[in-house]
Enzyme design. Structure first.
Site, PDB file in Angstrom:
ATOM      1  N   HIS A  11       0.847  -1.201   0.000  1.00  0.00           N
ATOM      2  CA  HIS A  11       0.000   0.000   0.000  1.00  0.00           C
ATOM      3  C   HIS A  11       0.879   1.247   0.000  1.00  0.00           C
ATOM      4  CE1 HIS A  11      -3.253  -2.735   1.238  1.00  0.00           C
ATOM      5  NE2 HIS A  11      -4.073  -1.801   0.808  1.00  0.00           N
ATOM      6  N   LYS A  13      -0.268   4.746   4.678  1.00  0.00           N
ATOM      7  CA  LYS A  13      -1.151   3.793   5.385  1.00  0.00           C
ATOM      8  C   LYS A  13      -0.614   3.550   6.796  1.00  0.00           C
ATOM      9  CE  LYS A  13      -3.598  -0.579   4.949  1.00  0.00           C
ATOM     10  NZ  LYS A  13      -4.854   0.054   5.379  1.00  0.00           N
TER      11      LYS A  13
HETATM   12  P1  NAD Z   1      -7.214   9.292   5.295  1.00  0.00           P
HETATM   13  O1  NAD Z   1      -6.316   9.545   6.466  1.00  0.00           O
HETATM   14  O2  NAD Z   1      -6.875   9.915   3.975  1.00  0.00           O
HETATM   15  O3  NAD Z   1      -8.721   9.755   5.638  1.00  0.00           O
HETATM   16  C1  NAD Z   1      -9.326   9.587   6.893  1.00  0.00           C
HETATM   17  C2  NAD Z   1     -10.162  10.834   7.145  1.00  0.00           C
HETATM   18  O4  NAD Z   1     -10.935  10.651   8.339  1.00  0.00           O
HETATM   19  C3  NAD Z   1      -9.280  12.076   7.355  1.00  0.00           C
HETATM   20  O5  NAD Z   1      -9.691  13.135   6.509  1.00  0.00           O
HETATM   21  C4  NAD Z   1      -9.515  12.400   8.826  1.00  0.00           C
HETATM   22  O6  NAD Z   1      -9.422  13.807   9.109  1.00  0.00           O
HETATM   23  C5  NAD Z   1     -10.937  11.885   8.999  1.00  0.00           C
HETATM   24  N1  NAD Z   1     -11.265  11.781  10.422  1.00  0.00           N
HETATM   25  C6  NAD Z   1     -10.494  11.277  11.427  1.00  0.00           C
HETATM   26  N2  NAD Z   1     -11.105  11.454  12.611  1.00  0.00           N
HETATM   27  C7  NAD Z   1     -12.295  12.079  12.342  1.00  0.00           C
HETATM   28  C8  NAD Z   1     -13.348  12.548  13.149  1.00  0.00           C
HETATM   29  N3  NAD Z   1     -13.321  12.402  14.486  1.00  0.00           N
HETATM   30  N4  NAD Z   1     -14.420  13.124  12.542  1.00  0.00           N
HETATM   31  C9  NAD Z   1     -14.471  13.275  11.219  1.00  0.00           C
HETATM   32  N5  NAD Z   1     -13.463  12.874  10.391  1.00  0.00           N
HETATM   33  C10 NAD Z   1     -12.390  12.278  10.957  1.00  0.00           C
HETATM   34  O7  NAD Z   1      -7.315   7.723   5.150  1.00  0.00           O
HETATM   35  P2  NAD Z   1      -7.892   6.853   3.921  1.00  0.00           P
HETATM   36  O8  NAD Z   1      -6.764   6.417   3.035  1.00  0.00           O
HETATM   37  O9  NAD Z   1      -9.065   7.537   3.327  1.00  0.00           O
HETATM   38  O10 NAD Z   1      -8.341   5.539   4.706  1.00  0.00           O
HETATM   39  C11 NAD Z   1      -9.297   5.609   5.766  1.00  0.00           C
HETATM   40  C12 NAD Z   1      -9.575   4.198   6.260  1.00  0.00           C
HETATM   41  O11 NAD Z   1     -10.231   3.445   5.220  1.00  0.00           O
HETATM   42  C13 NAD Z   1      -8.338   3.391   6.640  1.00  0.00           C
HETATM   43  O12 NAD Z   1      -8.654   2.585   7.769  1.00  0.00           O
HETATM   44  C14 NAD Z   1      -8.100   2.511   5.419  1.00  0.00           C
HETATM   45  O13 NAD Z   1      -7.394   1.329   5.687  1.00  0.00           O
HETATM   46  C15 NAD Z   1      -9.525   2.226   5.029  1.00  0.00           C
HETATM   47  N6  NAD Z   1      -9.749   1.793   3.631  1.00  0.00           N
HETATM   48  C16 NAD Z   1     -10.704   0.832   3.455  1.00  0.00           C
HETATM   49  C17 NAD Z   1     -11.037   0.427   2.176  1.00  0.00           C
HETATM   50  C18 NAD Z   1     -12.175  -0.548   2.009  1.00  0.00           C
HETATM   51  O14 NAD Z   1     -12.516  -0.916   0.859  1.00  0.00           O
HETATM   52  N7  NAD Z   1     -12.815  -0.981   3.099  1.00  0.00           N
HETATM   53  C19 NAD Z   1     -10.382   0.975   1.067  1.00  0.00           C
HETATM   54  C20 NAD Z   1      -9.418   1.959   1.282  1.00  0.00           C
HETATM   55  C21 NAD Z   1      -9.113   2.372   2.578  1.00  0.00           C
END
Ligand code: NAD
Length: 265
Positions: free
Chosen positions: A154, A158
């Site tokens: 990744h 991450k």
């Molecule tokens: P990222 O850090 O770019 O985004 C996370 C967002 O959540 C940030 O903008 C952060 O400010 C926000 N956030 C955190 N605390 C918050 C709060 N209290 N209130 C509101 N917003 C809040 O991360 P990302 O790459 O978008 O990944 C996020 C998660 O999704 C990770 O756990 C990742 O592993 C997962 N993910 C899952 C899949 C899937 O298909 N299930 C795919 C990609 C990523």
């Protein structure tokens, strides 16, 4: 159907905004971010790389929950559990793509799913969900003399490892062998580890660049090897899966659902 996006300025949050704005029949109810996030006040359409929609990113989760039929959240485990407590008991549904939950945190997620419909999937893509079924079948067919290793890569930002998808692939392989992943997983190796123990499922993690997500499950026997893999090249596959899950989840009874339910696998 009105969809709200939690964590709307994150990598997946922006993809989720775009997927909702592009989806026929769906209305964007709004998007929330952390109270200290620099994107607060910015137009949600622009955050998604689309035309302005006149709705700013806000920090008011209660207002978003009131305005939406279903929420989509990809953030951190701690934030997701805090937000689910707000959704619980409101009759609204929540799609969760967040990974990296500890066992105790996941138990709390499952408990909250007793009060509102929750769909959680470590990976929302059609391809990975098909791969999970293939891995389970192959593991069930091959004996313990075949070693199972899971390799994932990744992007450099991450924060959790192995990835939620790698662990889901491990659980699928363990289910095929009728064992518990926790009892056979080797999540990392370093130093003099000794020879590989039969029946274990090993993980290896790579991080770098802007890789969206790559997974390979290796079944290695004597003189032959099967490799089953998936490469994601754009986050929109996860966002499209999340939107499909949101359409499916709204109005269901409380409970914890997965992508297998949505895809009928
Ligand atoms: P990222 O850090 O770019 O985004 C996370 C967002 O959540 C940030 O903008 C952060 O400010 C926000 N956030 C955190 N605390 C918050 C709060 N209290 N209130 C509101 N917003 C809040 O991360 P990302 O790459 O978008 O990944 C996020 C998660 O999704 C990770 O756990 C990742 O592993 C997962 N993910 C899952 C899949 C899937 O298909 N299930 C795919 C990609 C990523």
């Amino acid at each position: 159907m009105k969809v709200g996006i939690i964590g709307c300025a994150g990598r997946m949050g922006r993809s989720n905004l775009a997927a909702v704005l592009d989806a026929p029949g769906l209305v964007l109810a709004g998007g929330v971010e952390r109270p200290d996030h620099p994107a607060l006040g910015q137009d949600l359409g622009l955050l998604a790389g689309r035309d302005a929609v006149g709705q700013p990113a806000s920090a008011d989760l209660a207002a978003l929950v009131a305005a939406a039929d279903v929420l989509i959240e990809f953030s951190s485990p701690e934030a997701t559990l805090t937000h689910l407590q707000v959704v619980a008991g409101t009759g609204k549904a929540q799609v969760v793509g967040t990974t990296g939950f500890s066992q105790a945190q996941f138990a709390e997620l499952a408990r909250l799913a007793g009060t509102c419909p929750v769909l959680w999937a470590a990976n929302m893509s059609l391809g990975v969900n098909l791969l999970l079924g293939l891995v389970e079948r192959v593991a069930a067919t091959l004996g313990d003399d075949w070693d199972i290793e899971i390799l994932e890569m990744h992007h450099r930002s991450k924060v959790d490892a192995p990835s939620g998808t790698a662990l889901a692939l491990g659980r699928a392989a363990a289910a095929g062998r009728e064992v518990q992943l926790d009892e056979v997983a080797v999540r990392s190796r370093d130093g003099i580890t000794g020879a590989r123990q039969p029946g274990t499922i090993g993980f290896a993690t790579l991080r770098g660049g802007d890789v969206v997500g790559e997974h390979v499950v290796l079944f290695t026997g004597d003189a032959e090897r099967i490799e089953l893999g998936h490469r994601a090249t754009d986050r929109r596959i996860f966002a499209h899966g999340a939107v499909r899950a949101a359409r499916w989840l709204a109005g269901r009874p409380p409970g914890l659902y997965g992508m297998r339910d949505v895809l009928g696998l």
